[in-house]
Design a protein around this motif. Sequence first.
Motif, PDB file in Angstrom:
ATOM      1  N   GLU A  44      48.853  28.970  25.506  1.00 23.42           N
ATOM      2  CA  GLU A  44      49.493  28.803  24.193  1.00 23.42           C
ATOM      3  C   GLU A  44      48.667  29.453  23.094  1.00 23.42           C
ATOM      4  N   LEU A  45      47.349  29.294  23.155  1.00 22.30           N
ATOM      5  CA  LEU A  45      46.482  29.880  22.138  1.00 22.30           C
ATOM      6  C   LEU A  45      46.524  31.406  22.192  1.00 22.30           C
ATOM      7  N   ILE A  46      46.541  31.959  23.407  1.00 22.06           N
ATOM      8  CA  ILE A  46      46.624  33.414  23.556  1.00 22.06           C
ATOM      9  C   ILE A  46      47.947  33.932  22.997  1.00 22.06           C
ATOM     10  N   ARG A  47      49.031  33.272  23.362  1.00 21.97           N
ATOM     11  CA  ARG A  47      50.354  33.729  22.919  1.00 21.97           C
ATOM     12  C   ARG A  47      50.505  33.606  21.402  1.00 21.97           C
ATOM     13  N   ASP A  48      49.927  32.571  20.803  1.00 20.98           N
ATOM     14  CA  ASP A  48      50.044  32.358  19.372  1.00 20.98           C
ATOM     15  C   ASP A  48      49.454  33.535  18.584  1.00 20.98           C
ATOM     16  N   VAL A  49      48.261  33.963  18.960  1.00 14.81           N
ATOM     17  CA  VAL A  49      47.628  35.084  18.258  1.00 14.81           C
ATOM     18  C   VAL A  49      48.391  36.380  18.514  1.00 14.81           C
ATOM     19  N   HIS A  50      48.880  36.564  19.745  1.00 17.37           N
ATOM     20  CA  HIS A  50      49.620  37.794  20.036  1.00 17.37           C
ATOM     21  C   HIS A  50      50.954  37.827  19.295  1.00 17.37           C
ATOM     22  N   ASP A  51      51.676  36.719  19.265  1.00 18.39           N
ATOM     23  CA  ASP A  51      52.978  36.703  18.607  1.00 18.39           C
ATOM     24  C   ASP A  51      52.850  36.971  17.116  1.00 18.39           C
ATOM     25  N   THR A  52      51.749  36.527  16.519  1.00 14.74           N
ATOM     26  CA  THR A  52      51.565  36.697  15.075  1.00 14.74           C
ATOM     27  C   THR A  52      50.959  38.052  14.724  1.00 14.74           C
ATOM     28  N   HIS A  53      50.031  38.537  15.546  1.00 16.72           N
ATOM     29  CA  HIS A  53      49.263  39.728  15.180  1.00 16.72           C
ATOM     30  C   HIS A  53      49.345  40.858  16.208  1.00 16.72           C
ATOM     31  N   GLU A  54      50.103  40.637  17.299  1.00 16.79           N
ATOM     32  CA  GLU A  54      50.262  41.635  18.360  1.00 16.79           C
ATOM     33  C   GLU A  54      48.914  42.070  18.938  1.00 16.79           C
ATOM     34  N   GLN A  55      47.976  41.137  18.958  1.00 23.23           N
ATOM     35  CA  GLN A  55      46.648  41.424  19.488  1.00 23.23           C
ATOM     36  C   GLN A  55      46.599  41.105  20.988  1.00 23.23           C
ATOM     37  N   SER A  56      46.346  42.120  21.788  1.00 19.15           N
ATOM     38  CA  SER A  56      46.251  41.932  23.236  1.00 19.15           C
ATOM     39  C   SER A  56      44.888  41.377  23.617  1.00 19.15           C
ATOM     40  N   LEU A  57      44.766  40.992  24.863  1.00 17.03           N
ATOM     41  CA  LEU A  57      43.432  40.741  25.413  1.00 17.03           C
ATOM     42  C   LEU A  57      42.668  42.053  25.453  1.00 17.03           C
ATOM     43  N   THR A  58      41.378  41.975  25.197  1.00 19.53           N
ATOM     44  CA  THR A  58      40.566  43.194  25.216  1.00 19.53           C
ATOM     45  C   THR A  58      39.356  43.084  26.136  1.00 19.53           C
ATOM     46  N   MET A  59      38.767  41.922  26.221  1.00 18.60           N
ATOM     47  CA  MET A  59      37.598  41.737  27.068  1.00 18.60           C
ATOM     48  C   MET A  59      37.682  40.361  27.722  1.00 18.60           C
ATOM     49  N   GLY A  60      37.105  40.260  28.904  1.00 25.30           N
ATOM     50  CA  GLY A  60      37.076  38.947  29.517  1.00 25.30           C
ATOM     51  C   GLY A  60      36.465  38.968  30.901  1.00 25.30           C
ATOM     52  N   GLN A  61      36.102  37.784  31.362  1.00 25.97           N
ATOM     53  CA  GLN A  61      35.605  37.640  32.723  1.00 25.97           C
ATOM     54  C   GLN A  61      36.100  36.325  33.310  1.00 25.97           C
ATOM     55  N   ILE A  62      36.436  36.389  34.584  1.00 28.05           N
ATOM     56  CA  ILE A  62      36.711  35.187  35.359  1.00 28.05           C
ATOM     57  C   ILE A  62      35.710  35.187  36.512  1.00 28.05           C
ATOM     58  N   SER A  63      34.818  34.236  36.483  1.00 27.58           N
ATOM     59  CA  SER A  63      33.766  34.140  37.497  1.00 27.58           C
ATOM     60  C   SER A  63      33.924  32.812  38.222  1.00 27.58           C
ATOM     61  N   VAL A  64      34.196  32.879  39.522  1.00 35.08           N
ATOM     62  CA  VAL A  64      34.469  31.685  40.328  1.00 35.08           C
ATOM     63  C   VAL A  64      33.391  31.538  41.402  1.00 35.08           C
ATOM     64  N   SER A  65      32.836  30.344  41.506  1.00 33.59           N
ATOM     65  CA  SER A  65      31.858  30.044  42.555  1.00 33.59           C
ATOM     66  C   SER A  65      32.464  28.991  43.471  1.00 33.59           C
ATOM     67  N   GLY A  66      32.832  29.415  44.683  1.00 36.84           N
ATOM     68  CA  GLY A  66      33.478  28.505  45.613  1.00 36.84           C
ATOM     69  C   GLY A  66      32.509  27.615  46.360  1.00 36.84           C
ATOM     70  N   GLY A  67      31.310  28.132  46.629  1.00 33.46           N
ATOM     71  CA  GLY A  67      30.316  27.331  47.319  1.00 33.46           C
ATOM     72  C   GLY A  67      30.781  26.778  48.652  1.00 33.46           C
ATOM     73  N   HIS A  68      31.604  27.561  49.371  1.00 38.44           N
ATOM     74  CA  HIS A  68      32.226  27.067  50.611  1.00 38.44           C
ATOM     75  C   HIS A  68      31.309  27.398  51.778  1.00 38.44           C
ATOM     76  N   PHE A  69      30.378  26.508  52.091  1.00 41.06           N
ATOM     77  CA  PHE A  69      29.380  26.799  53.113  1.00 41.06           C
ATOM     78  C   PHE A  69      29.918  26.532  54.515  1.00 41.06           C
ATOM     79  N   ARG A  70      29.639  27.469  55.424  1.00 43.16           N
ATOM     80  CA  ARG A  70      29.988  27.289  56.831  1.00 43.16           C
ATOM     81  C   ARG A  70      28.786  27.643  57.694  1.00 43.16           C
ATOM     82  N   LEU A  71      28.643  26.912  58.778  1.00 44.51           N
ATOM     83  CA  LEU A  71      27.713  27.317  59.828  1.00 44.51           C
ATOM     84  C   LEU A  71      28.330  28.484  60.580  1.00 44.51           C
ATOM     85  N   PRO A  72      27.509  29.335  61.197  1.00 44.29           N
ATOM     86  CA  PRO A  72      28.058  30.550  61.822  1.00 44.29           C
ATOM     87  C   PRO A  72      29.205  30.281  62.790  1.00 44.29           C
ATOM     88  N   GLU A  73      29.069  29.259  63.628  1.00 43.50           N
ATOM     89  CA  GLU A  73      30.110  29.002  64.628  1.00 43.50           C
ATOM     90  C   GLU A  73      31.417  28.532  63.995  1.00 43.50           C
TER      91      GLU A  73
END
Length: 476
Positions: A183-212
């Motif tokens: 909603e916050l992203i759309r609000d600024v775009h609808d009013t000012h036509e400002q697109s996304l310009t920079m960003g990062q999505i960094s996910v750490s799953g930490g899904h540990f498995r033993l080799p077998e």
Amino acid sequence: MSSSSPRRMNILLVGGCGHWAAAENHIPAILALKEHGFPVRVAAICDPRDPYNPTLLGHMPHLRSIVTQDRPVWVRPQQGESTDALERRLQQAHRDHHFDVVIVACDPVSHFPYLKWATDHGIPALCDKPIICVEDAAWNPDRAAEIRRQFDALLHAHRAQPDHLFAVPLRRRANNAFVRLGELIRDVHDTHEQSLTMGQISVSGGHFRLPEEYALGNAHGYTHGVGALAFSSYHYIDELTRYLLLAPGQITGLRLTLQYVRRVGDHLATGLNDVLGTLLHPLSETELPAVELSDRIALAEMDFAFTVDLLNSRQQSLGVLTYSFTSNSCSNRSVGLLARDAENALAFREKGRMSQYVIDLHQGNLQHLRLTKNDAVGEAYRIRLEHRRNPLVGGTGRLETVYDDAHDSSAVTPRDITAAFITMAAGDTPAPTVTDKIAFLGGQVLTHRVFAAMYELIASHHHDAHPCPSVLVDMP
């Protein structure tokens, strides 16, 4: 729901013995509909596991309730069964039970034949993410390219069926924190036509498995030659593309580049998992024999990072987004091997999988948004949203909102989406507050194109001496 009496709905539940379908989402949603007097029945369960197995039912009380109440027929997929043979058996079961809805919750590499059959017959289909995945897509470019071909074939079949319902129950599409972010992203775009310009999505799953454990064939396992990208990553790719579609501005295309990939074999060869493995082995309640992992397991992707250049119609870069995922991160795992997992009697939950991410987005000079989470899977999740705008467009400083028990306390949950989809298939009208959180197939085109392109890049990285540096994806 409307006041008219809905017709009885017969469900074909594919993958109905899995943890997500039987314990967390689909079957609990169906049981809730029953409790409210909605006429719905699970007529058939299609799964390699026997839904009447007492051991399985001992761990899954919701599944036990369904098989006790509905006595669904068991359709068992056969190892190596041809698509034609499977379709003939589905057709016979359809003649016997007349399926009104098909819910697909099996391993993603098996989704396509069920979805295509249901769509060709005009049967409403609800499919867990990712919609399409293909065996060995992590290292074979031809198999990776098949992801897009199968999706396009499915989309064509769907569009050829007037008013056909096809949806994906994506939790983050409904989660209050992610909804507010959009909603916050759309609000600024609808009013000012400002697109996304920079960003990062960094996910750490930490899904540990033993080799077998990499050789165990659980859903979203590595035994099909695909790995972490086919698991929770689809959620974040969908969010990334959703934000782009909410604030496109001058963006007309995306250039995806693979910056890093680390495969299962690469990880095991380093010995990085030896410390936690050494701590876990004495705690094991059962031992699995040492196995020599197949090439398809060793080549499956475990960690990766991509950049997404945001391009205008003249191929000029308007900015860049990054998406990275790592399993080689903190894990909360505290037990060794579980006998139930080795017997394939229950989805293995205690691998210490983490749910940690940082989503950091900028809309030019006008707005900055930051979503963070740092939990172990199974905890009551907490999501923190930080938000700042330029004072010239109404900014009042940094605002922070904390969403406690963020998944279960959301106004709309995946169970609500499953229930709403079934009522829509019956011709009823669920509340708009739920339906506007449903991801329908037509709205997944960009997400799935990006997902397919990422596998093309990962496969190309292994296959070519000079891998393809990037893939262009048009905005729809």
